[in-house]
Design a protein around this motif. Structure first.
Motif, PDB file in Angstrom:
ATOM      1  N   ASP A 163       0.829  -1.212   0.000  1.00  0.00           N
ATOM      2  CA  ASP A 163       0.000   0.000   0.000  1.00  0.00           C
ATOM      3  C   ASP A 163       0.860   1.258   0.000  1.00  0.00           C
ATOM      4  OD1 ASP A 163      -2.214  -1.622   0.049  1.00  0.00           O
ATOM      5  OD2 ASP A 163      -2.547  -1.441   2.211  1.00  0.00           O
ATOM      6  N   THR A 164       1.938   1.241   0.792  1.00  0.00           N
ATOM      7  CA  THR A 164       2.817   2.414   0.874  1.00  0.00           C
ATOM      8  C   THR A 164       3.537   2.648  -0.446  1.00  0.00           C
ATOM      9  OG1 THR A 164       3.173   1.955   3.227  1.00  0.00           O
ATOM     10  CG2 THR A 164       4.695   3.491   2.173  1.00  0.00           C
ATOM     11  N   LEU A 165       4.025   1.586  -1.059  1.00  0.00           N
ATOM     12  CA  LEU A 165       4.710   1.722  -2.339  1.00  0.00           C
ATOM     13  C   LEU A 165       3.767   2.270  -3.414  1.00  0.00           C
ATOM     14  CD1 LEU A 165       6.786  -1.593  -2.394  1.00  0.00           C
ATOM     15  CD2 LEU A 165       7.692   0.728  -2.186  1.00  0.00           C
ATOM     16  N   GLN A 166       2.542   1.775  -3.443  1.00  0.00           N
ATOM     17  CA  GLN A 166       1.568   2.279  -4.415  1.00  0.00           C
ATOM     18  C   GLN A 166       1.331   3.778  -4.235  1.00  0.00           C
ATOM     19  OE1 GLN A 166      -1.793  -0.640  -4.031  1.00  0.00           O
ATOM     20  NE2 GLN A 166      -1.693  -0.615  -6.244  1.00  0.00           N
ATOM     21  N   ARG A 167       1.269   4.210  -2.995  1.00  0.00           N
ATOM     22  CA  ARG A 167       1.045   5.630  -2.711  1.00  0.00           C
ATOM     23  C   ARG A 167       2.228   6.493  -3.141  1.00  0.00           C
ATOM     24  NH1 ARG A 167       2.473   8.328   1.714  1.00  0.00           N
ATOM     25  NH2 ARG A 167       2.810   6.439   2.943  1.00  0.00           N
ATOM     26  N   LEU A 168       3.431   5.941  -3.025  1.00  0.00           N
ATOM     27  CA  LEU A 168       4.635   6.704  -3.354  1.00  0.00           C
ATOM     28  C   LEU A 168       4.918   6.754  -4.853  1.00  0.00           C
ATOM     29  CD1 LEU A 168       7.011   5.384  -0.528  1.00  0.00           C
ATOM     30  CD2 LEU A 168       5.882   7.616  -0.621  1.00  0.00           C
ATOM     31  N   LEU A 169       4.396   5.787  -5.587  1.00  0.00           N
ATOM     32  CA  LEU A 169       4.662   5.720  -7.016  1.00  0.00           C
ATOM     33  C   LEU A 169       3.691   6.573  -7.814  1.00  0.00           C
ATOM     34  CD1 LEU A 169       5.392   1.898  -7.362  1.00  0.00           C
ATOM     35  CD2 LEU A 169       7.060   3.758  -7.323  1.00  0.00           C
ATOM     36  N   ARG A 170       4.057   6.835  -9.051  1.00  0.00           N
ATOM     37  CA  ARG A 170       3.198   7.593  -9.952  1.00  0.00           C
ATOM     38  C   ARG A 170       2.290   6.631 -10.726  1.00  0.00           C
ATOM     39  NH1 ARG A 170       8.163   9.879 -13.242  1.00  0.00           N
ATOM     40  NH2 ARG A 170       8.279   7.608 -13.433  1.00  0.00           N
ATOM     41  N   GLU A 171       1.281   7.181 -11.372  1.00  0.00           N
ATOM     42  CA  GLU A 171       0.357   6.337 -12.143  1.00  0.00           C
ATOM     43  C   GLU A 171       1.077   5.638 -13.286  1.00  0.00           C
ATOM     44  OE1 GLU A 171      -3.135   8.245 -13.480  1.00  0.00           O
ATOM     45  OE2 GLU A 171      -3.801   8.861 -11.485  1.00  0.00           O
ATOM     46  N   SER A 172       2.117   6.272 -13.805  1.00  0.00           N
ATOM     47  CA  SER A 172       2.845   5.695 -14.933  1.00  0.00           C
ATOM     48  C   SER A 172       3.778   4.563 -14.522  1.00  0.00           C
ATOM     49  CB  SER A 172       3.665   6.784 -15.642  1.00  0.00           C
ATOM     50  OG  SER A 172       4.585   7.393 -14.732  1.00  0.00           O
ATOM     51  N   ASP A 173       4.047   4.412 -13.231  1.00  0.00           N
ATOM     52  CA  ASP A 173       4.932   3.345 -12.744  1.00  0.00           C
ATOM     53  C   ASP A 173       4.126   2.058 -12.554  1.00  0.00           C
ATOM     54  OD1 ASP A 173       6.994   5.262 -12.585  1.00  0.00           O
ATOM     55  OD2 ASP A 173       6.357   5.834 -10.568  1.00  0.00           O
ATOM     56  N   THR A 174       4.780   0.940 -12.780  1.00  0.00           N
ATOM     57  CA  THR A 174       4.136  -0.372 -12.630  1.00  0.00           C
ATOM     58  C   THR A 174       4.806  -1.139 -11.506  1.00  0.00           C
ATOM     59  OG1 THR A 174       3.683  -0.444 -15.014  1.00  0.00           O
ATOM     60  CG2 THR A 174       3.507  -2.511 -13.789  1.00  0.00           C
ATOM     61  N   ILE A 175       3.992  -1.649 -10.590  1.00  0.00           N
ATOM     62  CA  ILE A 175       4.528  -2.397  -9.458  1.00  0.00           C
ATOM     63  C   ILE A 175       3.853  -3.754  -9.371  1.00  0.00           C
ATOM     64  CG2 ILE A 175       2.891  -1.260  -7.899  1.00  0.00           C
ATOM     65  CD1 ILE A 175       4.947  -1.680  -5.644  1.00  0.00           C
ATOM     66  N   ALA A 176       4.610  -4.754  -8.912  1.00  0.00           N
ATOM     67  CA  ALA A 176       4.060  -6.093  -8.742  1.00  0.00           C
ATOM     68  C   ALA A 176       4.686  -6.730  -7.509  1.00  0.00           C
ATOM     69  CB  ALA A 176       4.345  -6.951  -9.971  1.00  0.00           C
ATOM     70  N   ARG A 177       3.972  -7.689  -6.966  1.00  0.00           N
ATOM     71  CA  ARG A 177       4.575  -8.532  -5.939  1.00  0.00           C
ATOM     72  C   ARG A 177       5.303  -9.656  -6.670  1.00  0.00           C
ATOM     73  NH1 ARG A 177       1.645 -12.367  -1.381  1.00  0.00           N
ATOM     74  NH2 ARG A 177       3.548 -12.856  -0.190  1.00  0.00           N
ATOM     75  N   PHE A 178       6.610  -9.731  -6.464  1.00  0.00           N
ATOM     76  CA  PHE A 178       7.425 -10.661  -7.229  1.00  0.00           C
ATOM     77  C   PHE A 178       7.472 -12.033  -6.587  1.00  0.00           C
ATOM     78  CE2 PHE A 178      11.450 -11.626  -9.655  1.00  0.00           C
ATOM     79  CZ  PHE A 178      10.856 -11.501 -10.894  1.00  0.00           C
ATOM     80  N   GLY A 179       7.109 -12.102  -5.332  1.00  0.00           N
ATOM     81  CA  GLY A 179       7.109 -13.373  -4.619  1.00  0.00           C
ATOM     82  C   GLY A 179       7.567 -13.173  -3.195  1.00  0.00           C
ATOM     83  N   GLY A 180       6.907 -13.838  -2.233  1.00  0.00           N
ATOM     84  CA  GLY A 180       7.288 -13.685  -0.833  1.00  0.00           C
ATOM     85  C   GLY A 180       7.203 -12.236  -0.396  1.00  0.00           C
ATOM     86  N   ASP A 181       8.326 -11.700   0.108  1.00  0.00           N
ATOM     87  CA  ASP A 181       8.354 -10.295   0.545  1.00  0.00           C
ATOM     88  C   ASP A 181       9.045  -9.406  -0.483  1.00  0.00           C
ATOM     89  OD1 ASP A 181      10.779 -11.674   1.175  1.00  0.00           O
ATOM     90  OD2 ASP A 181      11.404  -9.970   2.374  1.00  0.00           O
ATOM     91  N   GLU A 182       9.165  -9.891  -1.716  1.00  0.00           N
ATOM     92  CA  GLU A 182       9.827  -9.120  -2.776  1.00  0.00           C
ATOM     93  C   GLU A 182       8.814  -8.378  -3.647  1.00  0.00           C
ATOM     94  OE1 GLU A 182      14.114 -11.073  -3.932  1.00  0.00           O
ATOM     95  OE2 GLU A 182      12.337 -11.728  -5.043  1.00  0.00           O
ATOM     96  N   PHE A 183       9.182  -7.161  -4.015  1.00  0.00           N
ATOM     97  CA  PHE A 183       8.376  -6.351  -4.928  1.00  0.00           C
ATOM     98  C   PHE A 183       9.264  -5.890  -6.072  1.00  0.00           C
ATOM     99  CE2 PHE A 183       6.508  -6.114  -0.773  1.00  0.00           C
ATOM    100  CZ  PHE A 183       5.145  -6.225  -0.994  1.00  0.00           C
ATOM    101  N   ILE A 184       8.649  -5.635  -7.211  1.00  0.00           N
ATOM    102  CA  ILE A 184       9.405  -5.210  -8.380  1.00  0.00           C
ATOM    103  C   ILE A 184       8.669  -4.054  -9.055  1.00  0.00           C
ATOM    104  CG2 ILE A 184       8.318  -6.846  -9.983  1.00  0.00           C
ATOM    105  CD1 ILE A 184      11.215  -7.303 -11.103  1.00  0.00           C
ATOM    106  N   ILE A 185       9.436  -3.095  -9.555  1.00  0.00           N
ATOM    107  CA  ILE A 185       8.858  -1.861 -10.082  1.00  0.00           C
ATOM    108  C   ILE A 185       9.451  -1.560 -11.452  1.00  0.00           C
ATOM    109  CG2 ILE A 185       8.537   0.624  -9.707  1.00  0.00           C
ATOM    110  CD1 ILE A 185       8.989   0.056  -6.695  1.00  0.00           C
ATOM    111  N   CYS A 186       8.611  -1.123 -12.360  1.00  0.00           N
ATOM    112  CA  CYS A 186       9.029  -0.656 -13.686  1.00  0.00           C
ATOM    113  C   CYS A 186       8.823   0.853 -13.745  1.00  0.00           C
ATOM    114  CB  CYS A 186       8.212  -1.359 -14.768  1.00  0.00           C
ATOM    115  SG  CYS A 186       8.381  -0.646 -16.412  1.00  0.00           S
ATOM    116  N   ILE A 187       9.880   1.578 -14.080  1.00  0.00           N
ATOM    117  CA  ILE A 187       9.816   3.038 -14.175  1.00  0.00           C
ATOM    118  C   ILE A 187      10.236   3.445 -15.581  1.00  0.00           C
ATOM    119  CG2 ILE A 187      10.751   5.224 -13.329  1.00  0.00           C
ATOM    120  CD1 ILE A 187      11.262   3.806 -10.643  1.00  0.00           C
TER     121      ILE A 187
END
Length: 265
Positions: A163-187
């Protein structure tokens, strides 16, 4: 599911209308053709004046009208059934699509969906002057959190992070849960410093990110910190090569004491 025409999923009423028109046309045309042939036969057998008063012809016309009415009734009933069936299929399809594209816990994209999106962004960035960045991050000391507070608290930590990462990112950024406690972001951005700006914003936010937990019947604040690794697109890169560099950068951040970010060009 991909073979189901999109019209069935997006416009059930339109599909029902098309079904009505097509079925009415198919069922009515044979009746009208036979009626026309019958009229021709009667014209050959009777004079015009006799034809107008022909009781047999009137009976035939009543049969035709009845057939057309039932054809109309059947068509509209079928179209209503199609609308209801399509609406049900649409709901079921969207549920399956949700499961296949999104992570159940965080509601973010899952790994496979992110990879599909990222590959498309690579193709786009080849035709533009934009910069493409891949950012991978995970929660520091996540296993001790699970071991100490339990998996429910671990899930809360993951959801709070998402939730925090989504709030910090822009609409143009793409975020996913990569597995477990890992997240991955496309900018993707024209500014080559865009990723550094966003990464620093994330680190600053998580320097004081707490979630309340209960331990020994006492409410405590659990600190959530992140380690981050990121890289930028280079010629001939694909998702795999960029992920390898981002992973290496994440490993360096962990070795450097965690709660930090590392960039590898």
């Amino acid at each position: 599911m991909k073979r189901i025409p999109s019209i069935m999923l997006k416009k059930p009423i339109l599909l029902g209308s098309i079904t009505f028109v097509v079925n009415l046309f198919i069922s009515s045309i044979p009746v009208l053709i036979l009626h026309e042939k019958h009229l021709e036969q009667n014209k050959n057998m009777f004079s015009i004046s006799t034809l107008l008063d022909n009781q047999h012809l009137l009976e035939q016309q009543a049969i035709v009208n009845s057939a057309l009415f039932y054809s109309f009734l059947f068509s509209i009933t079928l179209s209503i059934l199609i609308v209801f069936l399509t609406t049900f299929l649409k709901k079921s399809y969207l549920e399956v699509e949700n499961l296949s594209h999104y992570d159940g816990l965080t509601k973010l994209y899952n790994r496979l969906m992110f990879m599909e999106i990222f590959q498309k962004e690579i193709q786009k960035v080849k035709r533009t002057k934009n910069h493409l960045f891949l950012v991978i991050l995970d929660i520091d000391d996540f296993k001790p959190i699970n071991d100490t507070y339990g998996h429910l608290v671990g899930d809360d930590a993951i959801k709070t992070t998402a939730d925090t990462l989504q709030r910090l990112l822009r609409e143009s950024d793409t975020i996913a849960r990569f597995g477990g406690d890992e997240f991955i972001i496309c900018i993707v951005d024209p500014d080559k410093e865009a990723a550094s700006t966003i990464v620093n914003r994330i680190l600053n936010e998580f320097n004081h990110k707490m979630i309340p937990v209960i331990r020994n019947n006492e409410i405590q604040d659990l600190q959530i910190n992140l380690s981050i690794g990121y890289t930028a697109y280079k010629n001939e890169d694909d998702f795999k090569t960029m992920l390898q560099r981002a992973d290496q950068a994440l490993y360096i951040s962990k070795e450097a004491g965690k709660n930090t970010a590392t960039y590898i060009a």
